[in-house]
Design a protein around this motif. Structure first.
Motif, PDB file in Angstrom:
ATOM      1  N   TYR A  28       0.909  -1.352  -0.037  1.00  0.00           N
ATOM      2  CA  TYR A  28      -0.051  -0.013   0.058  1.00  0.00           C
ATOM      3  C   TYR A  28       0.755   1.270   0.154  1.00  0.00           C
ATOM      4  N   CYS A  29       2.274   1.272   0.011  1.00  0.00           N
ATOM      5  CA  CYS A  29       3.118   2.162   0.122  1.00  0.00           C
ATOM      6  C   CYS A  29       4.195   2.433  -1.093  1.00  0.00           C
ATOM      7  N   MET A  30       4.639   1.595  -1.445  1.00  0.00           N
ATOM      8  CA  MET A  30       5.572   1.623  -2.510  1.00  0.00           C
ATOM      9  C   MET A  30       5.626   0.737  -3.672  1.00  0.00           C
ATOM     10  N   LEU A  65      11.264  11.906  12.760  1.00  0.00           N
ATOM     11  CA  LEU A  65      11.985  11.358  11.722  1.00  0.00           C
ATOM     12  C   LEU A  65      11.357  10.126  11.094  1.00  0.00           C
ATOM     13  N   THR A  66      11.164  10.114   9.635  1.00  0.00           N
ATOM     14  CA  THR A  66      10.671   9.142   9.140  1.00  0.00           C
ATOM     15  C   THR A  66      11.418   8.920   7.792  1.00  0.00           C
ATOM     16  N   GLY A  67      10.678   8.068   6.668  1.00  0.00           N
ATOM     17  CA  GLY A  67      11.420   7.840   5.619  1.00  0.00           C
ATOM     18  C   GLY A  67      10.347   7.509   4.716  1.00  0.00           C
ATOM     19  N   GLY A  68      10.648   6.389   3.769  1.00  0.00           N
ATOM     20  CA  GLY A  68      11.728   5.581   3.603  1.00  0.00           C
ATOM     21  C   GLY A  68      11.689   4.903   4.906  1.00  0.00           C
ATOM     22  N   GLU A  69      12.789   4.055   5.240  1.00  0.00           N
ATOM     23  CA  GLU A  69      12.968   3.541   6.575  1.00  0.00           C
ATOM     24  C   GLU A  69      14.027   4.297   7.218  1.00  0.00           C
ATOM     25  N   LEU A  94      10.109   9.114  16.262  1.00  0.00           N
ATOM     26  CA  LEU A  94      10.593   8.494  14.975  1.00  0.00           C
ATOM     27  C   LEU A  94       9.636   7.606  14.603  1.00  0.00           C
ATOM     28  N   THR A  95       9.223   7.404  13.278  1.00  0.00           N
ATOM     29  CA  THR A  95       8.314   6.420  12.876  1.00  0.00           C
ATOM     30  C   THR A  95       9.264   5.221  12.050  1.00  0.00           C
ATOM     31  N   THR A  96       9.039   3.893  12.315  1.00  0.00           N
ATOM     32  CA  THR A  96      10.062   3.114  11.848  1.00  0.00           C
ATOM     33  C   THR A  96       9.548   1.625  11.646  1.00  0.00           C
ATOM     34  N   ASN A  97       9.875   0.963  10.630  1.00  0.00           N
ATOM     35  CA  ASN A  97       9.242  -0.353  10.375  1.00  0.00           C
ATOM     36  C   ASN A  97       9.742  -1.444  11.512  1.00  0.00           C
ATOM     37  N   GLY A  98      10.890  -1.080  12.143  1.00  0.00           N
ATOM     38  CA  GLY A  98      11.308  -1.936  13.377  1.00  0.00           C
ATOM     39  C   GLY A  98      12.388  -3.062  12.970  1.00  0.00           C
ATOM     40  N   VAL A 118       6.020   2.147  15.875  1.00  0.00           N
ATOM     41  CA  VAL A 118       6.711   1.096  15.045  1.00  0.00           C
ATOM     42  C   VAL A 118       5.561   0.617  14.169  1.00  0.00           C
ATOM     43  N   SER A 119       5.666   0.627  12.760  1.00  0.00           N
ATOM     44  CA  SER A 119       4.420   0.166  12.170  1.00  0.00           C
ATOM     45  C   SER A 119       4.659  -1.477  11.629  1.00  0.00           C
ATOM     46  N   LEU A 120       3.449  -1.858  12.177  1.00  0.00           N
ATOM     47  CA  LEU A 120       3.053  -3.403  12.200  1.00  0.00           C
ATOM     48  C   LEU A 120       1.601  -3.834  11.827  1.00  0.00           C
ATOM     49  N   ILE A 187      -4.664   3.041  11.253  1.00  0.00           N
ATOM     50  CA  ILE A 187      -4.524   4.256  10.294  1.00  0.00           C
ATOM     51  C   ILE A 187      -5.145   3.768   9.087  1.00  0.00           C
ATOM     52  N   GLU A 188      -6.297   4.673   8.723  1.00  0.00           N
ATOM     53  CA  GLU A 188      -7.265   4.328   7.454  1.00  0.00           C
ATOM     54  C   GLU A 188      -6.013   4.447   6.398  1.00  0.00           C
ATOM     55  N   TYR A 189      -6.339   3.331   5.713  1.00  0.00           N
ATOM     56  CA  TYR A 189      -5.703   3.386   4.406  1.00  0.00           C
ATOM     57  C   TYR A 189      -5.910   4.581   3.432  1.00  0.00           C
ATOM     58  N   MET A 190      -4.680   5.164   2.905  1.00  0.00           N
ATOM     59  CA  MET A 190      -4.938   6.405   2.043  1.00  0.00           C
ATOM     60  C   MET A 190      -4.359   6.256   0.643  1.00  0.00           C
ATOM     61  N   PRO A 191      -4.740   7.134  -0.137  1.00  0.00           N
ATOM     62  CA  PRO A 191      -4.398   7.110  -1.720  1.00  0.00           C
ATOM     63  C   PRO A 191      -3.068   7.533  -1.721  1.00  0.00           C
ATOM     64  N   ILE A 192      -1.890   7.020  -1.297  1.00  0.00           N
ATOM     65  CA  ILE A 192      -0.741   7.675  -1.449  1.00  0.00           C
ATOM     66  C   ILE A 192       0.414   6.607  -1.823  1.00  0.00           C
ATOM     67  N   GLY A 193      -0.090   5.466  -2.023  1.00  0.00           N
ATOM     68  CA  GLY A 193       0.825   4.240  -2.427  1.00  0.00           C
ATOM     69  C   GLY A 193       0.959   4.177  -3.844  1.00  0.00           C
ATOM     70  N   THR A 321       5.086   8.655  -4.309  1.00  0.00           N
ATOM     71  CA  THR A 321       4.455   7.537  -3.278  1.00  0.00           C
ATOM     72  C   THR A 321       5.052   7.762  -1.788  1.00  0.00           C
ATOM     73  N   MET A 322       4.303   7.295  -1.071  1.00  0.00           N
ATOM     74  CA  MET A 322       4.548   7.469   0.323  1.00  0.00           C
ATOM     75  C   MET A 322       5.997   7.492   0.727  1.00  0.00           C
ATOM     76  N   HIS A 323       6.684   6.536   0.587  1.00  0.00           N
ATOM     77  CA  HIS A 323       8.078   6.297   0.982  1.00  0.00           C
ATOM     78  C   HIS A 323       9.034   7.355   0.458  1.00  0.00           C
TER      79      HIS A 323
HETATM   80  N1  SAM Z   1       9.553   2.816   7.014  1.00  0.00           N
HETATM   81  C1  SAM Z   1       8.848   3.662   8.213  1.00  0.00           C
HETATM   82  C2  SAM Z   1       7.713   2.842   8.733  1.00  0.00           C
HETATM   83  O1  SAM Z   1       7.415   1.732   8.169  1.00  0.00           O
HETATM   84  O2  SAM Z   1       6.856   3.316   9.716  1.00  0.00           O
HETATM   85  C3  SAM Z   1       8.426   5.120   8.264  1.00  0.00           C
HETATM   86  C4  SAM Z   1       7.858   5.435   6.882  1.00  0.00           C
HETATM   87  S1  SAM Z   1       6.415   4.768   6.535  1.00  0.00           S
HETATM   88  C5  SAM Z   1       6.046   5.567   4.860  1.00  0.00           C
HETATM   89  C6  SAM Z   1       5.098   5.695   7.615  1.00  0.00           C
HETATM   90  C7  SAM Z   1       3.738   5.048   8.050  1.00  0.00           C
HETATM   91  O3  SAM Z   1       2.917   5.308   6.484  1.00  0.00           O
HETATM   92  C8  SAM Z   1       3.903   3.722   8.204  1.00  0.00           C
HETATM   93  O4  SAM Z   1       3.314   3.361   9.350  1.00  0.00           O
HETATM   94  C9  SAM Z   1       2.933   3.193   7.103  1.00  0.00           C
HETATM   95  O5  SAM Z   1       2.401   1.965   7.405  1.00  0.00           O
HETATM   96  C10 SAM Z   1       2.134   4.235   6.633  1.00  0.00           C
HETATM   97  N2  SAM Z   1       1.673   4.270   5.296  1.00  0.00           N
HETATM   98  C11 SAM Z   1       2.287   3.909   4.116  1.00  0.00           C
HETATM   99  N3  SAM Z   1       1.454   3.848   3.081  1.00  0.00           N
HETATM  100  C12 SAM Z   1       0.171   4.147   3.581  1.00  0.00           C
HETATM  101  C13 SAM Z   1      -1.110   4.077   2.890  1.00  0.00           C
HETATM  102  N4  SAM Z   1      -1.327   4.251   1.718  1.00  0.00           N
HETATM  103  N5  SAM Z   1      -2.224   4.616   3.740  1.00  0.00           N
HETATM  104  C14 SAM Z   1      -1.850   4.770   5.134  1.00  0.00           C
HETATM  105  N6  SAM Z   1      -0.655   4.734   5.729  1.00  0.00           N
HETATM  106  C15 SAM Z   1       0.405   4.481   5.040  1.00  0.00           C
END
Ligand code: SAM
Length: 327
Positions: A28-30, A65-69, A94-98, A118-120, A187-193, A321-323
């Motif tokens: 949904y992100c990249m 701080l965010t990213g990418g990772e 910080l937001t990270t995928n952990g 932490v995104s999970l 977090i509701e899924y958004m149109p950004i991926g 896209t989000m990343h």
């Molecule tokens: N890599 C880090 C991570 O995974 O948290 C930071 C960057 S990531 C883009 C930041 C957050 O954006 C994550 O929680 C991810 O789940 C969320 N995210 C990415 N695409 C999304 C989407 N289409 N809708 C909602 N949240 C999204």
């Protein structure tokens, strides 16, 4: 003069992306295949800190701080320390995928980081692989435990809520969070991926509340519930902790938006969904004085639109896209 836009919204919150690279490929992100930026395109730590030093007297006192990772950026703890040492900055998050968190949690905490998300999305290894197109669930969980161990409190877990997918993860995630003293936030899924988003694919916050109340415990608004804040926070009436919802689609919080974003290649964006960005890297790398950077920040905030319009036919998806923007 405070950093206010034409709708009177005060801006104090800056999200800084430190890299577009990521060690997962969340669907949904990249996209699966990505051409990442040359490292020379990325703002250096010194450039980021200079930007924040200029933004801080304008009213920015909170950075994330965010990213990418972000943990893929070498020596991130050094940047955390540099930011935490700035007198006007009261909060570094910080937001990270952990995935890399177990190794870095202690150094980050020692550098002054206190807030970590932490995104999970799932606790099922097969579903993790399906959603992220990579392995690594065990490492994320180790990272969460490490964050708790070194003292991060709260550790928040962010899960994207997608209809037809997240329903099966809601209860396991909630129980995991309750057991380990974490706060899960959906977090509701958004149109950004990179994928095709439709409103019907969003599993809405109110539906998750109903599911949790049926399967876990009744929920009431948390004591500090703030209807204007991005996260709606609830607590379980049985004392089992809290759960949050970021309902960007069903309950957009644009009217209270206080955020700006700096991309890893030094572009300033006044909205996640902005179609225009301003190049501040050129200023930071050129001979521009701080006052020119401050002017650009003010102009960018001033030009902010009313809201993202996800729910209207006028919505236009940004090219990045989000990343690549920084979530
Ligand atoms: N890599 C880090 C991570 O995974 O948290 C930071 C960057 S990531 C883009 C930041 C957050 O954006 C994550 O929680 C991810 O789940 C969320 N995210 C990415 N695409 C999304 C989407 N289409 N809708 C909602 N949240 C999204």
């Amino acid at each position: 003069m405070p950093l206010t836009d034409s709708f009177g919204r005060l801006h104090n919150n800056l999200r800084i992306s430190v890299t577009d690279r990521c060690n997962l490929r969340c669907t949904y992100c990249m996209p699966e295949e990505v051409v990442f930026m040359d490292k020379g395109e990325l703002l250096t730590f010194e450039e980021i800190v200079r930007f924040v030093r200029v933004a801080s007297p304008l009213g920015i006192d909170k950075v994330r701080l965010t990213g990418g990772e972000p943990l893929m950026r070498r020596d991130l703890a050094r940047l955390v320390r540099m930011l935490a040492d700035l007198p006007g900055i009261r909060d570094v998050g910080l937001t990270t995928n952990g995935i890399l968190l177990a190794d870095q949690a202690e150094a980050l905490y020692e550098a002054g980081l206190r807030r970590i998300n932490v995104s999970l999305d799932t606790l099922d290894p097969d579903r993790f692989r399906q959603l992220t197109r990579r392995d690594g669930l065990e490492r994320v969980i180790e990272g969460i435990y490490a964050a708790k161990r070194v003292g991060f409190d709260p550790v928040k877990i962010n899960a994207v809520s997608i209809r037809g997918s997240t329903e099966q993860d809601v209860v396991p995630l909630a129980i995991f969070a309750r057991r380990h003293g974490l706060q899960v936030r959906f977090i509701e899924y958004m149109p950004i991926g990179a994928d095709k988003w439709e409103r019907d694919k969003v599993y809405f916050a109110h539906e998750i509340v109903e599911q949790l109340e049926r399967a876990v415990a009744p929920l009431v608004p948390a004591d500090r519930y703030d209807p204007r804040a991005p996260a709606m926070e609830f607590r379980y009436t049985d004392g089992g902790g809290e759960v949050g919802f970021i309902a960007s689609v069903s309950r957009p919080f644009c009217t209270n938006c206080n955020r700006l974003r700096l991309t890893s290649d030094g572009k300033l964006r006044n909205c996640l969904f902005a179609l225009d960005e301003v190049d501040v890297k050129a200023l930071l790398r050129g001979k521009a004085p701080d006052s020119a950077v401050a002017d650009v920040i003010r102009q960018n905030v001033q030009a902010k639109w009313e809201g993202h319009e996800i729910n209207t036919a006028r919505f236009v998806k940004p090219l990045r896209t989000m990343h690549a923007i920084g979530g």
